[in-house]
Design an enzyme around this catalytic site. Structure first.
Site, PDB file in Angstrom:
ATOM      1  N   GLY A  46       0.827  -1.192   0.000  1.00  0.00           N
ATOM      2  CA  GLY A  46       0.000   0.000   0.000  1.00  0.00           C
ATOM      3  C   GLY A  46       0.866   1.248   0.000  1.00  0.00           C
ATOM      4  N   GLN A  51       3.049  10.118   0.985  1.00  0.00           N
ATOM      5  CA  GLN A  51       4.355   9.469   1.172  1.00  0.00           C
ATOM      6  C   GLN A  51       5.323   9.742   0.025  1.00  0.00           C
ATOM      7  OE1 GLN A  51       2.330   5.529   2.083  1.00  0.00           O
ATOM      8  NE2 GLN A  51       4.250   5.290   3.191  1.00  0.00           N
ATOM      9  N   CYS A  94       5.461  -0.157   7.409  1.00  0.00           N
ATOM     10  CA  CYS A  94       5.159   1.011   6.576  1.00  0.00           C
ATOM     11  C   CYS A  94       6.396   1.365   5.756  1.00  0.00           C
ATOM     12  CB  CYS A  94       4.777   2.183   7.477  1.00  0.00           C
ATOM     13  SG  CYS A  94       4.418   3.689   6.578  1.00  0.00           S
ATOM     14  N   LEU A  95       6.191   1.697   4.476  1.00  0.00           N
ATOM     15  CA  LEU A  95       7.333   2.052   3.633  1.00  0.00           C
ATOM     16  C   LEU A  95       8.020   3.327   4.129  1.00  0.00           C
ATOM     17  CD1 LEU A  95       5.886   1.263   0.084  1.00  0.00           C
ATOM     18  CD2 LEU A  95       7.559  -0.062   1.392  1.00  0.00           C
ATOM     19  N   HIS A 136      -4.698   1.574   7.140  1.00  0.00           N
ATOM     20  CA  HIS A 136      -3.349   2.110   7.348  1.00  0.00           C
ATOM     21  C   HIS A 136      -3.092   3.277   6.388  1.00  0.00           C
ATOM     22  CE1 HIS A 136       1.164   1.652   7.891  1.00  0.00           C
ATOM     23  NE2 HIS A 136       1.083   2.318   6.751  1.00  0.00           N
ATOM     24  N   GLU A 137      -3.430   3.077   5.104  1.00  0.00           N
ATOM     25  CA  GLU A 137      -3.184   4.125   4.108  1.00  0.00           C
ATOM     26  C   GLU A 137      -4.065   5.342   4.368  1.00  0.00           C
ATOM     27  OE1 GLU A 137      -0.594   3.845   2.458  1.00  0.00           O
ATOM     28  OE2 GLU A 137      -0.359   1.725   2.909  1.00  0.00           O
ATOM     29  N   HIS A 140      -2.551   7.721   6.697  1.00  0.00           N
ATOM     30  CA  HIS A 140      -1.564   8.609   6.060  1.00  0.00           C
ATOM     31  C   HIS A 140      -2.236   9.885   5.549  1.00  0.00           C
ATOM     32  CE1 HIS A 140       2.194   6.410   6.107  1.00  0.00           C
ATOM     33  NE2 HIS A 140       1.635   5.323   5.616  1.00  0.00           N
TER      34      HIS A 140
HETATM   35 NI    NI Z   1       2.449   3.378   5.608  1.00  0.00          NI
END
Ligand code: NI
Length: 172
Positions: A46, A51, A94-95, A136-137, A140
């Protein structure tokens, strides 16, 4: 398509609240294409616009397994309209927080409304990993990271670790 730079925490740009998209046009589709390519390359399941430095309500998701065909999902202006009462625990990563993970409780099932890649309104009922990933996204988009759900002590530990790794990278 292009691979975009993924911003890692701690960074003030990750705390920005994303703005709704007015129209899903070619420019937005180009961002979505780039986000998907960036997410696959990372690799991740995701990614949100914020981000990659685009604070607009844009999300790409693909929770298909390696042995399955790609199943990309584009969510523009997503809104969760229903949550299950039942909570589930997942070990989240998370990235933007590379190599950091924590167990987090969230509603197991959600119903989300959004605009798709072509700007058409859609509604999706999701559970399991897909539900988790979308929640989660969507955090963000509100400027929240998964560590914001943790205690201040635990959050501080993870963020200091990332800061240290970054300093070592810069001086290396
Ligand atoms: Ni994330």
């Amino acid at each position: 398509m292009a691979i975009l730079h993924i911003i890692t925490a701690p960074d003030r740009r990750l705390k920005v609240k994303s703005k709704p998209v007015e129209a899903v046009d070619d420019a937005i589709r180009r961002v979505l294409d780039d986000m998907l390519e960036t997410m696959y390359q990372a690799p991740g399941i995701g990614l949100s616009g914020v981000q990659v430095g685009v604070p607009k309500c844009l999300i790409t998701v693909d929770v298909s397994r390696d042995d399955e065909e790609d199943a990309p999902l584009f969510l523009v202006n997503p809104e969760i309209v229903a949550y299950s009462e039942e909570l589930e625990t997942y070990n989240e990563g998370c990235l933007s927080l590379p190599d950091q993970f924590a167990d987090l409780e969230r509603p197991g099932e959600i119903t989300v409304q959004y605009l798709d890649y072509h700007g058409a309104p859609q509604q999706l009922r999701a559970d399991g990993l897909l539900s988790r990933c979308i929640q989660h996204e969507m955090d963000h988009l509100k400027g929240r990271l998964f560590v914001d759900h943790l205690s201040a002590v635990k959050r501080g530990m993870i963020l200091r670790k990332l800061e240290k790794i970054r300093r070592q990278k810069v001086s290396a």
